[in-house]
Design a protein around this motif. Structure first.
Motif, PDB file in Angstrom:
ATOM      1  N   GLN A 108     -28.710  21.167  22.310  1.00  0.00           N
ATOM      2  CA  GLN A 108     -28.934  21.137  23.755  1.00  0.00           C
ATOM      3  C   GLN A 108     -27.836  21.865  24.520  1.00  0.00           C
ATOM      4  O   GLN A 108     -27.386  21.425  25.592  1.00  0.00           O
ATOM      5  N   GLY A 109     -27.402  22.988  23.956  1.00  0.00           N
ATOM      6  CA  GLY A 109     -26.416  23.827  24.629  1.00  0.00           C
ATOM      7  C   GLY A 109     -25.001  23.285  24.652  1.00  0.00           C
ATOM      8  O   GLY A 109     -24.184  23.721  25.473  1.00  0.00           O
ATOM      9  N   ARG A 110     -24.672  22.359  23.751  1.00  0.00           N
ATOM     10  CA  ARG A 110     -23.333  21.776  23.744  1.00  0.00           C
ATOM     11  C   ARG A 110     -22.718  21.859  22.346  1.00  0.00           C
ATOM     12  O   ARG A 110     -23.431  21.932  21.343  1.00  0.00           O
ATOM     13  N   ALA A 111     -21.411  21.839  22.313  1.00  0.00           N
ATOM     14  CA  ALA A 111     -20.683  21.847  21.039  1.00  0.00           C
ATOM     15  C   ALA A 111     -19.320  21.216  21.256  1.00  0.00           C
ATOM     16  O   ALA A 111     -18.837  21.111  22.393  1.00  0.00           O
ATOM     17  N   ILE A 112     -18.706  20.779  20.168  1.00  0.00           N
ATOM     18  CA  ILE A 112     -17.323  20.299  20.222  1.00  0.00           C
ATOM     19  C   ILE A 112     -16.425  21.446  19.775  1.00  0.00           C
ATOM     20  O   ILE A 112     -16.650  22.044  18.720  1.00  0.00           O
ATOM     21  N   ARG A 113     -15.440  21.746  20.575  1.00  0.00           N
ATOM     22  CA  ARG A 113     -14.506  22.834  20.256  1.00  0.00           C
ATOM     23  C   ARG A 113     -13.194  22.263  19.725  1.00  0.00           C
ATOM     24  O   ARG A 113     -12.651  21.306  20.273  1.00  0.00           O
ATOM     25  N   TYR A 114     -12.711  22.872  18.645  1.00  0.00           N
ATOM     26  CA  TYR A 114     -11.422  22.515  18.052  1.00  0.00           C
ATOM     27  C   TYR A 114     -10.564  23.783  17.957  1.00  0.00           C
ATOM     28  O   TYR A 114     -11.073  24.876  17.663  1.00  0.00           O
ATOM     29  N   GLY A 115      -9.264  23.647  18.138  1.00  0.00           N
ATOM     30  CA  GLY A 115      -8.369  24.761  17.860  1.00  0.00           C
ATOM     31  C   GLY A 115      -8.061  24.820  16.374  1.00  0.00           C
ATOM     32  O   GLY A 115      -7.919  23.778  15.716  1.00  0.00           O
ATOM     33  N   VAL A 116      -7.961  26.038  15.815  1.00  0.00           N
ATOM     34  CA  VAL A 116      -7.706  26.199  14.381  1.00  0.00           C
ATOM     35  C   VAL A 116      -6.659  27.277  14.141  1.00  0.00           C
ATOM     36  O   VAL A 116      -6.380  28.113  14.999  1.00  0.00           O
ATOM     37  N   GLY A 117      -6.099  27.259  12.945  1.00  0.00           N
ATOM     38  CA  GLY A 117      -5.311  28.360  12.430  1.00  0.00           C
ATOM     39  C   GLY A 117      -6.160  29.078  11.395  1.00  0.00           C
ATOM     40  O   GLY A 117      -6.932  28.442  10.674  1.00  0.00           O
ATOM     41  N   VAL A 118      -6.039  30.393  11.341  1.00  0.00           N
ATOM     42  CA  VAL A 118      -6.894  31.187  10.439  1.00  0.00           C
ATOM     43  C   VAL A 118      -6.041  32.134   9.600  1.00  0.00           C
ATOM     44  O   VAL A 118      -4.807  32.122   9.680  1.00  0.00           O
ATOM     45  N   GLY A 119      -6.725  32.969   8.796  1.00  0.00           N
ATOM     46  CA  GLY A 119      -6.025  33.869   7.887  1.00  0.00           C
ATOM     47  C   GLY A 119      -5.159  34.893   8.599  1.00  0.00           C
ATOM     48  O   GLY A 119      -5.535  35.414   9.647  1.00  0.00           O
ATOM     49  N   ARG A 120      -4.001  35.156   8.020  1.00  0.00           N
ATOM     50  CA  ARG A 120      -3.125  36.175   8.583  1.00  0.00           C
ATOM     51  C   ARG A 120      -3.693  37.557   8.269  1.00  0.00           C
ATOM     52  O   ARG A 120      -4.735  37.690   7.626  1.00  0.00           O
ATOM     53  N   GLU A 121      -3.003  38.583   8.726  1.00  0.00           N
ATOM     54  CA  GLU A 121      -3.458  39.959   8.539  1.00  0.00           C
ATOM     55  C   GLU A 121      -3.729  40.244   7.059  1.00  0.00           C
ATOM     56  O   GLU A 121      -2.887  39.991   6.194  1.00  0.00           O
ATOM     57  N   GLY A 122      -4.931  40.727   6.773  1.00  0.00           N
ATOM     58  CA  GLY A 122      -5.327  41.021   5.401  1.00  0.00           C
ATOM     59  C   GLY A 122      -5.973  39.851   4.686  1.00  0.00           C
ATOM     60  O   GLY A 122      -6.447  40.010   3.558  1.00  0.00           O
ATOM     61  N   PHE A 123      -6.017  38.672   5.324  1.00  0.00           N
ATOM     62  CA  PHE A 123      -6.580  37.491   4.676  1.00  0.00           C
ATOM     63  C   PHE A 123      -7.708  36.846   5.497  1.00  0.00           C
ATOM     64  O   PHE A 123      -8.151  35.762   5.170  1.00  0.00           O
ATOM     65  N   THR A 124      -8.126  37.514   6.566  1.00  0.00           N
ATOM     66  CA  THR A 124      -9.284  36.999   7.293  1.00  0.00           C
ATOM     67  C   THR A 124     -10.551  37.389   6.548  1.00  0.00           C
ATOM     68  O   THR A 124     -10.576  38.347   5.778  1.00  0.00           O
ATOM     69  N   TRP A 125     -11.621  36.648   6.761  1.00  0.00           N
ATOM     70  CA  TRP A 125     -12.887  36.906   6.087  1.00  0.00           C
ATOM     71  C   TRP A 125     -14.008  36.395   6.977  1.00  0.00           C
ATOM     72  O   TRP A 125     -13.780  35.702   7.969  1.00  0.00           O
ATOM     73  N   SER A 126     -15.227  36.736   6.631  1.00  0.00           N
ATOM     74  CA  SER A 126     -16.376  36.284   7.402  1.00  0.00           C
ATOM     75  C   SER A 126     -17.552  36.088   6.466  1.00  0.00           C
ATOM     76  O   SER A 126     -17.557  36.550   5.322  1.00  0.00           O
ATOM     77  N   GLY A 127     -18.561  35.358   6.950  1.00  0.00           N
ATOM     78  CA  GLY A 127     -19.749  35.096   6.139  1.00  0.00           C
ATOM     79  C   GLY A 127     -20.270  33.693   6.384  1.00  0.00           C
ATOM     80  O   GLY A 127     -19.814  32.992   7.287  1.00  0.00           O
ATOM     81  N   VAL A 128     -21.221  33.312   5.573  1.00  0.00           N
ATOM     82  CA  VAL A 128     -21.844  31.992   5.692  1.00  0.00           C
ATOM     83  C   VAL A 128     -21.572  31.212   4.416  1.00  0.00           C
ATOM     84  O   VAL A 128     -21.787  31.719   3.309  1.00  0.00           O
ATOM     85  N   GLN A 129     -21.079  30.018   4.567  1.00  0.00           N
ATOM     86  CA  GLN A 129     -20.786  29.160   3.430  1.00  0.00           C
ATOM     87  C   GLN A 129     -21.408  27.783   3.667  1.00  0.00           C
ATOM     88  O   GLN A 129     -21.946  27.499   4.747  1.00  0.00           O
TER      89      GLN A 129
END
Length: 270
Positions: free
Chosen positions: A112-133
């Motif tokens: 219904q157009g809503r979500a819970i947002r959380y702050g995160v830490g992610v991969g550093r340069e050269g270690f980011t990735w994307s896809g569906v898991q």
């Protein structure tokens, strides 16, 4: 008794008294070294217990206070990284997790157009990735087994760390597919909102515990590329999110063979 007999026995009585006194003094002197011995000498003789400080404590087995730790982490986060309900237009089904890598935020879709947002830490340069898991496993206070690739880069790492407050995976972990990536907590909340990890997605221990209670094995996780357009989410007035009732905490384990877990807080490890 005659005067002559008394004069004869007096020297004998004096001699016996002197002998008794000599024996008493000699005996007391022989006991003095024991009475004046130092604590170290007493311990060597085995009749004094060692001080408690002689036995190191095992901090890895201490019962963690995740609520206090998480609250402290939440206070240092900027507004955009604090857990809250936002308006979010998405075609993803309720219950889906979306990670906006470039904006270091994670969304749990409510529908219904809503979500819970959380702050995160992610991969550093050269270690980011994307896809569906898909979340294939969940663990409370997980043990950490650094993957082979990480050990190859950092050979000084332990091959095992027991779950607990000093563990880099924090209070909870959700394992993604058959990969080495996880969504997990952290014992260093100052890294939230930064590009710091080896590819894992991290939240404060308080936030990861909340998310852990909402998702299940089989939950879809969509990880957007770092350069993708940021999701257009906006806060909802009065949209603060109540925490999910915590699940019973698993017992903190200790390493086998009496080994102690090392407290590693270096942000690039995980």
């Amino acid at each position: 008794m005659s005067q002559q007999t008394e004069q004869t026995e007096r020297p004998a009585r004096r001699q016996r008294a002197m002998t008794v006194n000599t024996l008493f003094v000699t005996g007391m002197l022989s006991l003095t070294p024991l009475a004046l011995s130092s604590p170290a000498s007493a311990q060597a003789l085995g009749y004094a217990s060692a001080p408690l400080s002689a036995f190191p404590s095992d901090d890895a087995a201490a019962t963690p206070d995740d609520s206090a730790e998480g609250a402290a982490g939440a206070r240092v986060l900027p507004e955009r990284l604090r857990r809250t309900t936002v308006a979010l237009n998405t075609d993803e089904a309720p219950g889906t997790v979306i990670i906006d890598t470039g904006n270091t935020t994670l969304y749990y879709v409510l529908g219904q157009g809503r979500a819970i947002r959380y702050g995160v830490g992610v991969g550093r340069e050269g270690f980011t990735w994307s896809g569906v898991q898909t979340i294939t496993n969940k663990a409370e206070w997980p043990d950490w087994h650094p993957p082979a690739q990480m050990i190859a880069r950092q050979p000084y790492l332990p091959r095992f760390m027991a779950g607990g407050p000093g563990n880099p995976l924090g209070a909870r972990a959700m394992y993604l597919g058959s990969s080495d990536y996880r969504i997990h907590g952290t014992n260093d909340p100052t890294t939230i909102g930064k590009f710091v990890s080896s590819g894992c997605i991290r939240l404060t221990n308080e936030d990861v515990t909340d998310l852990f209670g909402r998702v299940s094995v089989g939950t879809k996780v969509v990880v957007l590329p770092k350069n993708a357009a940021h999701l257009a989410a906006r806060p909802i007035a009065g949209g603060e999110v109540a925490s999910v009732t915590p699940q019973p905490r698993a017992e903190v384990t200790t390493p086998p063979s009496g080994r102690r877990a090392v407290n590693l807080s270096m942000s690039s490890l995980y």
